[in-house]
Motif scaffolding. Structure first.
Motif, PDB file in Angstrom:
ATOM      1  N   TYR A  18      -1.282  -8.508  19.846  1.00 32.08           N
ATOM      2  CA  TYR A  18      -0.150  -8.780  20.723  1.00 32.08           C
ATOM      3  C   TYR A  18       0.541 -10.117  20.435  1.00 32.08           C
ATOM      4  O   TYR A  18       1.693 -10.303  20.782  1.00 32.08           O
ATOM      5  CB  TYR A  18      -0.559  -8.689  22.193  1.00 32.08           C
ATOM      6  N   LEU A  19      -0.135 -11.052  19.781  1.00 34.57           N
ATOM      7  CA  LEU A  19       0.484 -12.321  19.425  1.00 34.57           C
ATOM      8  C   LEU A  19       1.236 -12.261  18.094  1.00 34.57           C
ATOM      9  O   LEU A  19       1.952 -13.190  17.749  1.00 34.57           O
ATOM     10  CB  LEU A  19      -0.565 -13.432  19.353  1.00 34.57           C
ATOM     11  N   CYS A  20       1.042 -11.174  17.375  1.00 40.16           N
ATOM     12  CA  CYS A  20       1.693 -10.995  16.079  1.00 40.16           C
ATOM     13  C   CYS A  20       2.588  -9.761  16.162  1.00 40.16           C
ATOM     14  O   CYS A  20       2.090  -8.651  16.285  1.00 40.16           O
ATOM     15  CB  CYS A  20       0.658 -10.798  14.973  1.00 40.16           C
ATOM     16  N   PRO A  21       3.902  -9.946  16.088  1.00 42.10           N
ATOM     17  CA  PRO A  21       4.801  -8.800  16.188  1.00 42.10           C
ATOM     18  C   PRO A  21       4.569  -7.762  15.087  1.00 42.10           C
ATOM     19  O   PRO A  21       4.235  -8.105  13.961  1.00 42.10           O
ATOM     20  CB  PRO A  21       6.187  -9.425  16.037  1.00 42.10           C
ATOM     21  N   GLY A  22       4.742  -6.524  15.473  1.00 44.01           N
ATOM     22  CA  GLY A  22       4.610  -5.431  14.526  1.00 44.01           C
ATOM     23  C   GLY A  22       5.785  -4.475  14.650  1.00 44.01           C
ATOM     24  O   GLY A  22       6.409  -4.384  15.713  1.00 44.01           O
ATOM     25  N   TYR A  23       6.087  -3.803  13.553  1.00 41.91           N
ATOM     26  CA  TYR A  23       7.217  -2.878  13.524  1.00 41.91           C
ATOM     27  C   TYR A  23       6.829  -1.609  12.778  1.00 41.91           C
ATOM     28  O   TYR A  23       5.960  -1.624  11.915  1.00 41.91           O
ATOM     29  CB  TYR A  23       8.424  -3.526  12.834  1.00 41.91           C
ATOM     30  N   ILE A  24       7.522  -0.526  13.112  1.00 42.32           N
ATOM     31  CA  ILE A  24       7.317   0.764  12.465  1.00 42.32           C
ATOM     32  C   ILE A  24       8.555   1.058  11.625  1.00 42.32           C
ATOM     33  O   ILE A  24       9.658   1.180  12.163  1.00 42.32           O
ATOM     34  CB  ILE A  24       7.091   1.880  13.499  1.00 42.32           C
ATOM     35  N   LEU A  25       8.375   1.144  10.308  1.00 36.02           N
ATOM     36  CA  LEU A  25       9.500   1.432   9.422  1.00 36.02           C
ATOM     37  C   LEU A  25       9.737   2.927   9.281  1.00 36.02           C
ATOM     38  O   LEU A  25      10.856   3.384   9.193  1.00 36.02           O
ATOM     39  CB  LEU A  25       9.284   0.809   8.046  1.00 36.02           C
ATOM     40  N   LYS A  26       8.653   3.678   9.222  1.00 39.48           N
ATOM     41  CA  LYS A  26       8.679   5.140   9.178  1.00 39.48           C
ATOM     42  C   LYS A  26       7.480   5.603   9.993  1.00 39.48           C
ATOM     43  O   LYS A  26       6.656   4.807  10.396  1.00 39.48           O
ATOM     44  CB  LYS A  26       8.583   5.647   7.739  1.00 39.48           C
ATOM     45  N   ASP A  27       7.348   6.911  10.168  1.00 38.65           N
ATOM     46  CA  ASP A  27       6.274   7.440  11.014  1.00 38.65           C
ATOM     47  C   ASP A  27       4.901   6.883  10.663  1.00 38.65           C
ATOM     48  O   ASP A  27       4.128   6.538  11.530  1.00 38.65           O
ATOM     49  CB  ASP A  27       6.237   8.969  10.927  1.00 38.65           C
ATOM     50  N   ASP A  28       4.604   6.816   9.375  1.00 38.75           N
ATOM     51  CA  ASP A  28       3.276   6.383   8.966  1.00 38.75           C
ATOM     52  C   ASP A  28       3.277   5.016   8.299  1.00 38.75           C
ATOM     53  O   ASP A  28       2.270   4.592   7.760  1.00 38.75           O
ATOM     54  CB  ASP A  28       2.653   7.417   8.033  1.00 38.75           C
ATOM     55  N   ALA A  29       4.391   4.310   8.319  1.00 42.80           N
ATOM     56  CA  ALA A  29       4.493   2.999   7.664  1.00 42.80           C
ATOM     57  C   ALA A  29       4.787   1.934   8.715  1.00 42.80           C
ATOM     58  O   ALA A  29       5.848   1.938   9.343  1.00 42.80           O
ATOM     59  CB  ALA A  29       5.579   3.011   6.599  1.00 42.80           C
ATOM     60  N   ARG A  30       3.835   1.041   8.881  1.00 40.10           N
ATOM     61  CA  ARG A  30       3.958   0.009   9.907  1.00 40.10           C
ATOM     62  C   ARG A  30       3.386  -1.296   9.405  1.00 40.10           C
ATOM     63  O   ARG A  30       2.586  -1.313   8.476  1.00 40.10           O
ATOM     64  CB  ARG A  30       3.260   0.442  11.186  1.00 40.10           C
ATOM     65  N   PHE A  31       3.788  -2.369  10.030  1.00 35.19           N
ATOM     66  CA  PHE A  31       3.249  -3.666   9.648  1.00 35.19           C
ATOM     67  C   PHE A  31       3.136  -4.591  10.845  1.00 35.19           C
ATOM     68  O   PHE A  31       3.784  -4.388  11.870  1.00 35.19           O
ATOM     69  CB  PHE A  31       4.100  -4.324   8.557  1.00 35.19           C
ATOM     70  N   VAL A  32       2.287  -5.576  10.680  1.00 41.21           N
ATOM     71  CA  VAL A  32       2.107  -6.653  11.642  1.00 41.21           C
ATOM     72  C   VAL A  32       2.289  -7.940  10.858  1.00 41.21           C
ATOM     73  O   VAL A  32       1.833  -8.042   9.712  1.00 41.21           O
ATOM     74  CB  VAL A  32       0.707  -6.592  12.294  1.00 41.21           C
ATOM     75  N   MET A  33       2.959  -8.934  11.461  1.00 41.76           N
ATOM     76  CA  MET A  33       3.253 -10.168  10.747  1.00 41.76           C
ATOM     77  C   MET A  33       2.882 -11.375  11.609  1.00 41.76           C
ATOM     78  O   MET A  33       3.368 -11.520  12.721  1.00 41.76           O
ATOM     79  CB  MET A  33       4.735 -10.224  10.383  1.00 41.76           C
ATOM     80  N   GLU A  34       2.033 -12.214  11.041  1.00 41.67           N
ATOM     81  CA  GLU A  34       1.679 -13.456  11.713  1.00 41.67           C
ATOM     82  C   GLU A  34       2.912 -14.351  11.835  1.00 41.67           C
ATOM     83  O   GLU A  34       3.740 -14.385  10.921  1.00 41.67           O
ATOM     84  CB  GLU A  34       0.632 -14.230  10.918  1.00 41.67           C
TER      85      GLU A  34
END
Length: 112
Positions: A18-34
């Motif tokens: 929750y302290l590191c934002p995350g995004y979904i680019l496609k249904d199965d492609a996601r990332f979290v970024m410090e």
């Protein structure tokens, strides 16, 4: 916290990250970024203004290719550990683009 480069993508919310934002680019492609990785990314804007969009696109392509990516300041000491995610540092994005930033931080030059 929201990262403007990905504001048009759905947010990926995980209780553990929750302290590191995350995004979904496609249904199965996601990332979290410090936040520290994002700070490094922001510091590249004035250094490489003509290549910044290329860097963002390289990040997106790595996420699409690897499906679950955690962008961290240091892969040896990530902020959190998420199962099934690969961990990447800024150099993992920049080096293939042949963008090299010298780390000039070092200890003091003063001796005893």
């Amino acid at each position: 916290m929201e990262y403007s480069e990905w504001k048009n993508y759905p947010r990926h919310n995980d209780a553990k990250s929750y302290l590191c934002p995350g995004y979904i680019l496609k249904d199965d492609a996601r990332f979290v970024m410090e936040p520290s990785f994002y700070t490094q990314l922001q510091n590249l804007k004035p250094l490489f203004p003509d290549r910044y969009n290329e860097i963002i696109e390289a990040i997106n392509q790595r996420v699409i290719k690897n499906k679950k990516v955690f962008f961290t300041l240091d892969v040896d000491a990530p902020f959190i550990v998420l199962k099934d995610y690969i961990y990447l540092e800024i150099t993992d994005i920049l080096n293939p683009l042949k963008i090299f930033v010298e780390d000039k931080s070092r200890g003091s030059d003063y001796g005893d």
